[in-house]
Enzyme design. Structure first.
Site, PDB file in Angstrom:
ATOM      1  N   VAL A 133      -2.911  -9.435   6.888  1.00 26.99           N
ATOM      2  CA  VAL A 133      -2.584 -10.904   7.144  1.00 26.99           C
ATOM      3  C   VAL A 133      -2.608 -10.775   5.523  1.00 26.99           C
ATOM      4  CG1 VAL A 133      -3.414 -13.503   7.575  1.00 26.99           C
ATOM      5  CG2 VAL A 133      -3.043 -11.584   8.999  1.00 26.99           C
ATOM      6  N   CYS A 134      -1.994 -12.017   4.677  1.00 26.91           N
ATOM      7  CA  CYS A 134      -1.817 -12.551   3.815  1.00 26.91           C
ATOM      8  C   CYS A 134      -1.700 -14.675   3.664  1.00 26.91           C
ATOM      9  CB  CYS A 134      -1.392 -11.519   2.443  1.00 26.91           C
ATOM     10  SG  CYS A 134       0.513 -12.315   2.358  1.00 26.91           S
ATOM     11  N   ARG A 135      -0.955 -14.746   1.971  1.00 30.37           N
ATOM     12  CA  ARG A 135      -0.592 -16.284   2.157  1.00 30.37           C
ATOM     13  C   ARG A 135       0.074 -16.401   2.625  1.00 30.37           C
ATOM     14  NH1 ARG A 135       2.273 -18.304  -1.563  1.00 30.37           N
ATOM     15  NH2 ARG A 135       2.140 -20.598  -1.565  1.00 30.37           N
TER      16      ARG A 135
END
Length: 122
Positions: free
Chosen positions: A70-72
Site C-alpha cells: 500500500v502507498c498513497r
C-alpha cells in the site's frame, strides 16, 4: 475484480476491505510510504516499511508468504511489488488505489514501523 499490471495483481478497495475483515495471517499487508505520510493516516493494524528500506529488508522476508503493498496512490507500492517480484517473491500484490482511494477506517500516528522483518511473522 482484480486485474494485472506488469505482472502484478492489482487489488481494488472492496477486495482489500474484505481481506482486512477476515483478519487472517496472510496476506501480509505492508504500507511502503514515508513515516510522515503513515502518521497522517494508515490502514488499522498495518505495519510500515518505507519503500527505500525494502531492499535491505527483503532478504529477511519470507518469500513463501503472500503480501499486499500500500502507498498513497498505488504507484510506489506497484514499483515495490515489481522489485520484490524480481527478488523471487511469487505472491506479491498491489493495492491499486492507494490511500487516496481508501474510504474505510484509519489510524493515526506512528503505530507500527517495522525495524526487523521478522516482526511481520509474529
Amino acid at each position: 475484480m482484480s486485474r494485472s499490471e506488469e505482472g502484478i495483481v492489482q487489488i481494488p478497495t472492496d477486495e482489500l476491505k474484505t481481506i482486512l475483515i477476515n483478519d487472517a495471517d496472510e496476506p501480509i499487508i505492508i504500507d511502503v510510504r514515508e513515516v510522515n505520510e503513515y502518521e497522517e493516516g494508515h490502514l488499522p493494524g498495518i505495519p510500515l516499511i518505507p519503500m527505500n528500506l525494502i531492499p535491505s529488508m527483503a532478504e529477511k522476508m519470507d518469500k513463501s508468504k503472500s503480501y499486499i503493498l500500500v502507498c498513497r496512490s498505488g504507484r510506489r507500492s506497484q514499483n515495490t511489488a515489481l522489485y520484490l517480484h524480481e527478488q523471487g517473491f511469487e505472491n506479491v500484490r498491489n493495492y491499486e488505489g492507494g490511500m487516496l482511494d481508501w474510504d474505510g477506517e484509519q489510524e493515526f500516528g506512528q503505530q507500527w514501523v517495522v525495524k526487523d522483518p521478522m516482526e511481520l511473522y509474529r
